[in-house]
Motif scaffolding. Structure first.
Motif, PDB file in Angstrom:
ATOM      1  N   SER A  51       0.820  -1.201   0.000  1.00 21.73           N
ATOM      2  CA  SER A  51       0.000   0.000   0.000  1.00 21.73           C
ATOM      3  C   SER A  51       0.857   1.255   0.000  1.00 21.73           C
ATOM      4  O   SER A  51       2.056   1.213   0.276  1.00 21.73           O
ATOM      5  N   ASP A  52       0.172   2.376  -0.277  1.00 27.07           N
ATOM      6  CA  ASP A  52       0.802   3.684  -0.175  1.00 27.07           C
ATOM      7  C   ASP A  52       0.353   4.389   1.109  1.00 27.07           C
ATOM      8  O   ASP A  52       0.389   5.611   1.205  1.00 27.07           O
ATOM      9  N   GLU A  54       0.223   6.113   4.540  1.00 26.65           N
ATOM     10  CA  GLU A  54       1.158   6.898   5.331  1.00 26.65           C
ATOM     11  C   GLU A  54       1.073   6.451   6.782  1.00 26.65           C
ATOM     12  O   GLU A  54      -0.014   6.267   7.317  1.00 26.65           O
ATOM     13  N   VAL A  62       6.473   2.462  -0.037  1.00 22.88           N
ATOM     14  CA  VAL A  62       5.467   1.399  -0.134  1.00 22.88           C
ATOM     15  C   VAL A  62       5.508   0.551   1.132  1.00 22.88           C
ATOM     16  O   VAL A  62       6.576   0.196   1.624  1.00 22.88           O
ATOM     17  N   LEU A 124       2.061   0.261  -7.539  1.00 21.40           N
ATOM     18  CA  LEU A 124       1.797   1.519  -6.841  1.00 21.40           C
ATOM     19  C   LEU A 124       2.656   2.623  -7.405  1.00 21.40           C
ATOM     20  O   LEU A 124       2.518   3.761  -7.190  1.00 21.40           O
TER      21      LEU A 124
END
Length: 124
Positions: A51-52, A54, A62, A124
């Motif tokens: 995922s990206d 945060e 990533v 991504l």
């Protein structure tokens, strides 16, 4: 019916009648149901996803996650659920499939962001 009173009034103003509104509402609910099924299929039986997302102490790159499952349900135009990772989970407030390798989920409390998940980090 999916549309609130203001939306219904605006749609009537452009020529839709009650049957048209009901048909449109049904189509929205059907599309949301299909999106939920596609998201559930994407996460399938769990596994490793990227995922990206945060994180507080992250470097912005990533992230790798072990996903246990996605529990997703719909009500009219609402898509909701819970994404369960190996040690934690987060409410899902919406989502969509972007392509065969990537989805986007709107995650609730603790994340409060749109996050893309992929089966391959390069997606991504």
């Amino acid at each position: 019916m999916h549309f609130d009173p203001r939306e219904q009034a605006a749609l009537r103003e452009v020529g839709l009648d009650t049957d048209d509104l009901r048909t449109a509402s049904d189509l929205v609910a059907e599309a949301v149901g299909e999106a939920a099924a596609d998201l559930a299929d994407f996460f399938g039986g769990g596994g490793t996803y990227y995922s990206d997302m945060e994180t507080a102490h992250g470097d912005g790159g990533v992230r790798e996650h072990e996903v246990d499952h996605l529990d997703v349900y719909t009500h009219a135009a609402d898509l909701r659920g819970y994404l369960r990772f190996d040690r934690w989970g987060v409410p899902v407030e919406d989502g969509r499939v972007l392509n065969d390798e990537t989805v986007e989920l709107t995650l609730g409390d603790t994340v409060n962001d749109r996050v893309r998940f992929a089966t391959d980090p390069d997606a991504l």
